[in-house]
Design a protein around this motif. Structure first.
Motif, short mmCIF file in Angstrom:
data_model
loop_
_atom_site.label_atom_id
_atom_site.label_comp_id
_atom_site.label_asym_id
_atom_site.label_seq_id
_atom_site.Cartn_x
_atom_site.Cartn_y
_atom_site.Cartn_z
N ALA A 11 43.92 14.74 -22.41
CA ALA A 11 42.53 14.76 -21.24
C ALA A 11 42.87 14.21 -20.25
N SER A 12 43.73 12.99 -20.23
CA SER A 12 43.86 12.17 -19.10
C SER A 12 44.86 12.99 -18.33
N ILE A 13 45.83 13.78 -18.81
CA ILE A 13 46.81 14.61 -17.90
C ILE A 13 46.15 15.66 -17.35
N LEU A 14 44.81 16.29 -18.05
CA LEU A 14 44.13 17.51 -17.43
C LEU A 14 43.18 17.02 -16.22
N VAL A 15 42.61 15.58 -16.38
CA VAL A 15 41.73 15.02 -15.41
C VAL A 15 42.69 14.63 -14.32
N GLY A 16 43.92 14.17 -14.32
CA GLY A 16 44.67 13.71 -13.30
C GLY A 16 45.21 14.99 -12.50
N LEU A 17 45.61 16.16 -13.40
CA LEU A 17 45.81 17.46 -12.60
C LEU A 17 44.73 17.99 -11.77
N GLY A 18 43.64 17.92 -12.48
CA GLY A 18 42.45 18.72 -11.52
C GLY A 18 41.98 17.78 -10.31
N ALA A 20 44.30 15.93 -8.65
CA ALA A 20 45.33 16.36 -7.76
C ALA A 20 45.10 17.66 -6.99
N SER A 21 44.53 18.68 -7.92
CA SER A 21 44.37 19.82 -7.29
C SER A 21 43.07 19.93 -6.53
N ALA A 23 42.34 17.49 -4.43
CA ALA A 23 42.69 16.78 -3.34
C ALA A 23 43.58 17.78 -2.48
N ALA A 24 44.43 18.50 -3.08
CA ALA A 24 45.53 19.51 -2.56
C ALA A 24 44.27 20.53 -1.69
N LEU A 25 43.42 20.81 -2.36
CA LEU A 25 42.37 21.90 -1.91
C LEU A 25 41.79 21.56 -0.59
N LYS A 26 41.28 20.37 -0.67
CA LYS A 26 40.70 19.61 0.56
C LYS A 26 41.53 19.74 1.47
N ALA A 27 42.73 19.16 1.34
CA ALA A 27 43.85 19.01 2.29
C ALA A 27 44.09 20.36 3.07
N TRP A 28 44.28 21.42 2.14
CA TRP A 28 44.39 22.83 2.41
C TRP A 28 43.32 23.36 3.45
N THR A 29 41.93 23.25 3.16
CA THR A 29 40.72 23.54 3.81
C THR A 29 40.60 22.92 5.18
#
Length: 76
Positions: A11-18, A20-21, A23-29
């Motif tokens: 669960a912690s890996i999934l939350v961290g991956l989410g 990070a995703s 943050a990357a989406l915000k940076a991309w937009t």
């Protein structure tokens, strides 16, 4: 490892991956918006030549006018 530890770890890996995703989406937009603004700014600036270009064109027109007057035999 027991089942609870493995579940918490997954669960912690999934939350961290989410996170990070997101943050990357915000940076991309943000980057896309920056490029969009840059393109509209460049398009607006293309309407007029730079001031130095306009001065050079005015100087060239004055020279052509003087040369035409000389060719026509008119004193300047």
């Amino acid at each position: 490892m027991d089942l609870i530890t493995l579940s918490v770890f997954a669960a912690s890996i999934l939350v961290g991956l989410g996170a990070a995703s997101l943050a990357a989406l915000k940076a991309w937009t943000g980057w896309l918006e920056f490029k969009r603004l840059e393109l509209t700014h460049d398009a607006a600036d293309r309407g007029l030549p730079p001031a130095t270009g306009r001065i050079e064109i005015a100087d060239l027109r004055e020279r052509v006018r003087k040369l035409e007057a000389i060719a026509a035999g008119i004193d300047i």
